[in-house]
Design a protein around this motif. Structure first.
Motif, short mmCIF file in Angstrom:
data_model
loop_
_atom_site.label_atom_id
_atom_site.label_comp_id
_atom_site.label_asym_id
_atom_site.label_seq_id
_atom_site.Cartn_x
_atom_site.Cartn_y
_atom_site.Cartn_z
N ASN A 287 45.96 28.61 -0.75
CA ASN A 287 45.95 27.11 -0.19
C ASN A 287 44.62 26.63 -0.10
O ASN A 287 43.61 27.12 0.30
N VAL A 288 44.37 25.45 -1.22
CA VAL A 288 43.27 25.06 -1.31
C VAL A 288 42.66 24.24 -0.21
O VAL A 288 41.51 23.88 -0.31
N THR A 289 43.58 23.59 0.64
CA THR A 289 43.15 22.85 1.93
C THR A 289 42.33 23.85 2.72
O THR A 289 41.66 23.37 3.66
N ASN A 290 42.62 25.08 3.05
CA ASN A 290 42.25 25.85 4.09
C ASN A 290 41.37 27.32 3.52
O ASN A 290 41.14 28.23 4.40
N ASN A 291 41.63 27.45 2.09
CA ASN A 291 41.11 28.64 1.61
C ASN A 291 41.96 29.94 2.11
O ASN A 291 41.67 31.04 2.13
N ALA A 292 43.42 29.72 2.50
CA ALA A 292 44.04 30.85 2.97
C ALA A 292 44.73 31.55 1.54
O ALA A 292 45.39 30.87 0.93
N THR A 293 44.59 32.95 1.63
CA THR A 293 45.16 33.63 0.65
C THR A 293 46.43 34.35 1.10
O THR A 293 46.21 35.19 1.95
N ILE A 294 47.49 34.39 0.50
CA ILE A 294 48.71 35.04 1.02
C ILE A 294 49.25 35.99 -0.04
O ILE A 294 49.66 35.43 -0.97
N LEU A 295 49.54 36.99 0.18
CA LEU A 295 50.11 38.07 -0.83
C LEU A 295 51.73 37.65 -0.87
O LEU A 295 52.53 37.85 0.08
N GLY A 305 57.40 42.13 -15.51
CA GLY A 305 58.78 41.37 -16.19
C GLY A 305 59.28 40.59 -15.01
O GLY A 305 60.57 40.27 -14.96
N LEU A 306 58.59 40.26 -13.92
CA LEU A 306 59.10 39.48 -12.72
C LEU A 306 59.58 37.73 -13.31
O LEU A 306 58.58 37.45 -13.91
N ILE A 307 60.40 37.36 -13.06
CA ILE A 307 61.06 36.07 -13.36
C ILE A 307 60.86 35.30 -12.20
O ILE A 307 61.71 35.54 -11.12
N TYR A 308 60.06 34.27 -12.01
CA TYR A 308 59.92 33.55 -10.82
C TYR A 308 59.71 32.23 -11.50
O TYR A 308 59.37 31.70 -12.40
N TYR A 309 60.06 31.19 -10.42
CA TYR A 309 59.84 29.62 -10.65
C TYR A 309 59.39 29.14 -9.14
O TYR A 309 59.65 29.50 -8.15
N ILE A 310 58.43 28.16 -9.22
CA ILE A 310 57.87 27.37 -8.13
C ILE A 310 58.19 25.96 -8.00
O ILE A 310 58.04 25.24 -9.20
N ASP A 311 58.78 25.45 -7.27
CA ASP A 311 59.15 24.09 -7.09
C ASP A 311 57.99 23.09 -6.41
O ASP A 311 57.19 23.49 -5.89
N SER A 312 58.22 21.78 -6.53
CA SER A 312 57.17 20.97 -6.18
C SER A 312 57.10 20.83 -4.48
O SER A 312 56.25 20.34 -4.08
N SER A 313 57.82 21.34 -3.88
CA SER A 313 58.24 21.30 -2.53
C SER A 313 57.60 22.65 -1.88
O SER A 313 57.46 22.96 -0.76
N GLY A 314 57.03 23.55 -2.69
CA GLY A 314 56.30 24.70 -2.22
C GLY A 314 57.06 25.92 -2.08
O GLY A 314 56.83 26.71 -1.36
N ASN A 315 58.23 25.96 -2.77
CA ASN A 315 59.39 27.12 -2.47
C ASN A 315 59.04 28.07 -3.84
O ASN A 315 58.88 27.67 -4.92
N GLN A 352 64.36 33.23 -2.15
CA GLN A 352 63.55 31.90 -1.99
C GLN A 352 62.31 32.28 -0.68
O GLN A 352 63.01 32.81 0.28
N LYS A 353 61.34 32.04 -0.72
CA LYS A 353 60.21 32.04 0.35
C LYS A 353 59.44 30.97 0.02
O LYS A 353 59.34 30.36 -1.13
N ASN A 354 58.67 30.67 0.97
CA ASN A 354 57.63 29.59 1.26
C ASN A 354 56.47 30.16 0.38
O ASN A 354 56.21 31.48 0.66
N LEU A 355 55.69 29.29 0.06
CA LEU A 355 54.33 29.82 -0.65
C LEU A 355 53.49 30.41 0.37
O LEU A 355 52.31 31.03 0.01
N ASN A 356 53.63 30.28 1.77
CA ASN A 356 52.87 30.80 2.65
C ASN A 356 53.57 32.10 3.20
O ASN A 356 52.93 32.67 4.16
N GLY A 357 54.18 32.70 2.34
CA GLY A 357 54.91 33.76 2.82
C GLY A 357 55.88 34.05 3.64
O GLY A 357 56.64 34.93 3.95
N THR A 358 56.50 32.96 4.32
CA THR A 358 57.29 32.90 5.39
C THR A 358 58.57 32.46 4.83
O THR A 358 59.02 31.87 3.87
N ASN A 359 59.77 32.72 5.89
CA ASN A 359 61.26 32.23 5.32
C ASN A 359 61.89 32.87 3.99
O ASN A 359 62.18 32.10 3.38
N GLU A 360 61.70 34.21 3.97
CA GLU A 360 62.26 34.75 2.75
C GLU A 360 63.65 34.85 3.00
O GLU A 360 64.26 35.48 4.10
N GLU A 361 64.61 34.39 2.21
CA GLU A 361 66.13 34.47 2.21
C GLU A 361 66.92 34.39 0.84
O GLU A 361 65.94 33.73 -0.15
#
Length: 616
Positions: A287-295, A305-315, A352-361
């Protein structure tokens, strides 16, 4: 007596006349209403054949307006124009305006329906002007275009005229110019604006990475030793808020805490607040606004070989391959099943999960598939039989979704998912849980249209459809798949349509980066060779028609020798094209093109400009 009888007759006649008048008025009103209804639906009486015919209406508008409309070579007037009483069938519709490329299309007319169409016209000779010129005493080091094509950044350096002999290392003045393509109304700031202006030593190397919208700019400054080799531990990255920065210096900028990740791959996500940090073992969000790094993901087995995608809403979406053992049914003879009768069930999930590592489902709980290539032949036969694009339910995916998933892209509003497998390509509708066959071959996703009803993709023509490769080679077809339309729209069909085929020795022309949607969602732009000395920036509509060369770009105008480094942006209103070009000094203008393109570096003698082409 006779007078009284005469009066009675007159009264009776008057009543009859009144009744007849009322009946006639009623018949006229009812008949007129019925006539108006059917006339409005397009019914016409053919006097020559004494028949009633169903007809339709054509309504054509154009941008710009007041263009000459012709239907089957018969002039109908100036746009916007409505033409009625057209029999069902196909009509050649053309729109012409002096100074503009002619527009022509074959349109179907349906009985009882109105056929509306907007013709986008573009100037045949765009009006050219110079918006900005880099000062001659500054050397251009780098230039970047934000992903949304709204911001252009130019990095320059200037050495002092007289060297400071007492200085330990030579210094130089470094500037970053920011140009906004689509300025907001009542914006009175300079354009371009100098957002960074500082002094660096000769051994410091600077690199620019704009966020998707260009609101943020990551400025990385690395230090080289005297032999020109980078010292990774001395690399620092700073964040420039381009919406507020004005001639900022390094000391004014917040530093991003990325020093521990100097050997990782770092790039912006589709959201301005996050960057992605990845290695073969780990993936982090930053997170560039607070320098937080999330695994986000960890472990070689999980990353490889991980196939992933990130959308403009931060998912953050990733593909999970599941293999489960399912007990076989009991046999009739023994009544029991043996361990050897267990069957392995394979399916995919999209998590799907948030880029802050929460709400994985799970976003898609189960994607059944078949790895049997013979299923593809079955799918081909079914697609040939179907008059429309072949679709099937999620329950039948085991029979019709063939091949291992190699890539996926999620619709910005979650309406569907583009799936490309080793054998075919599909569109999954998340609302109806149905799959539609896009292409009986692996493909490469390009982009969604701005109205989010279509997407463009590339099909490799240099490999067979069942070859397990999605890499685009040197000969490709650009296609558009439409997955949504209005119920009353009889012009648009759900399914794929080939737009053009490009064969070129230059790989950039056949790469996804070469094809850009215009904001009207009706045209796509791309670069191609006009001749051996010039490029053409070409527009084509999504029916594969009205292909027009908009501007000619001399190869010598490309700031570097790599054609893929040429940047341009089309304004939201499709009124202007903005390019960053090099103007060669007169004494070098006669050099052969081959010599001009030999150098990988930008020529410091060139004059660099932002050029505007008015196209509408």
């Amino acid at each position: 007596m006779k007078k009284s009888k005469g009066k009675k007759v007159k009264k009776i006649l008057q009543k009859v006349i009144n009744i007849l008048t009322a009946v006639l008025v009623a018949v006229f009103l009812i008949g007129g209403t019925i006539f108006a209804i059917y006339y409005g639906k397009g019914y016409r009486f053919n006097l020559q054949e004494s028949t009633i015919e169903k007809t339709g209406v054509l309504s054509v508008s154009s941008n710009p307006s007041q263009a000459l409309l012709s239907v089957n070579d018969e002039e109908k007037g100036l746009t916007p124009k409505t033409v009625g009483s057209l029999k069902e069938g196909l009509y050649t519709v053309s729109v012409e305006k002096t100074g503009y490329h002619n527009w022509e299309k074959t349109l179907p007319i349906k009985a009882e329906l109105s056929t509306p169409y907007l013709a986008n016209l573009f100037l045949s000779e765009p009006l050219q002007s110079t918006l900005f010129e880099i000062p001659e005493n500054e050397e251009v080091l780098e230039y970047q275009l934000s992903e949304n094509q709204n911001q252009i950044y130019m990095l320059t350096q200037e050495f002092p005229e007289e060297e400071n002999e007492s200085a330990l290392t030579p210094s130089r003045s470094v500037k970053i110019y920011a140009f906004t393509v689509n300025e907001t109304f009542l914006n009175f700031t300079d354009n371009p604006q100098i957002i960074f202006d500082d002094t660096l030593d000769e051994y410091q190397v600077i690199n620019l990475e704009p966020s998707r919208t260009g609101d943020y700019l990551a400025v990385t400054i690395a230090s080289n030793d005297k032999d020109g080799v980078e010292v990774p531990t001395q690399r620092k990255t700073y964040l420039v808020d381009t919406t507020t920065a004005e001639e900022a210096q390094i000391d004014d900028l917040p530093e991003l805490s990325l020093e521990l990740f100097y050997d990782y791959d770092i790039k912006w996500t589709k959201t301005d607040n996050y960057m992605l940090i990845s290695s073969p073992e780990e993936i982090f969000s930053f997170n560039v606004t607070n320098n937080a790094t999330i695994l986000i993901q960890k472990g070689v087995q999980n990353i490889k070989g991980l196939i992933y995608y990130i959308d403009s809403s931060g998912n953050f979406y990733y593909l999970n391959h599941v293999q489960e053992e399912e007990q076989a049914e009991e046999t009739e003879e023994s009544g029991v099943s043996s361990p050897s009768d267990k069957e392995t069930i394979s399916y995919y999930q999209i998590i799907q999960k948030n880029l802050n590592g929460t709400n994985e489902e799970p976003f898609i709980e189960e994607i059944l598939y078949s790895s049997d290539p013979e299923r593809l032949e079955t799918l081909k036969n079914l697609s040939r039989i179907q008059e429309t694009t072949f679709a099937f339910s999620a329950e039948n995916a085991k029979n019709y979704l063939t091949g291992e998933i190699r890539d996926f892209t999620v619709h910005p509003e979650g309406a569907g998912i583009f799936l490309s497998t080793s054998l075919a390509t599909y569109w999954y509708n998340t609302e109806t849980s149905t799959y539609t066959v896009v292409e009986l071959a692996p493909t490469q996703f390009v982009d969604f249209s701005p109205d989010l009803k279509n997407f463009s993709y590339l099909v490799d023509l240099d490999s067979s459809s069942n070859e397990e490769s999605s890499d685009i080679q040197n000969s490709v077809a650009l296609k558009v798949f439409t997955f949504e339309k209005e119920p009353i729209d009889h012009l648009t069909s759900i399914g794929s349509k080939e737009i053009l085929t490009i064969t070129s020795e230059n790989k950039y022309f056949t790469s996804k980066e070469n094809f850009k949607w215009l904001s009207n969602s009706s045209n796509i732009s791309f670069l191609e060779f006009l001749d051996e000395n010039n490029l053409s920036l070409t527009f084509i509509d999504i029916d594969g028609e009205n292909r027009n060369s908009m501007i000619s770009i001399p190869l010598k105008s490309i700031p570097s020798s790599d054609i893929s480094d040429f940047i341009y942006s089309v304004s939201y209103q499709n009124e202007d094209i903005i390019t960053f070009e090099a103007r060669t000094p007169e004494e070098q203008a006669q050099e052969p093109i081959s010599e001009a393109l030999e150098s990988e570096d930008m020529n410091p003698e060139n004059i660099y400009q932002l050029v505007q082409y008015q196209i509408q």
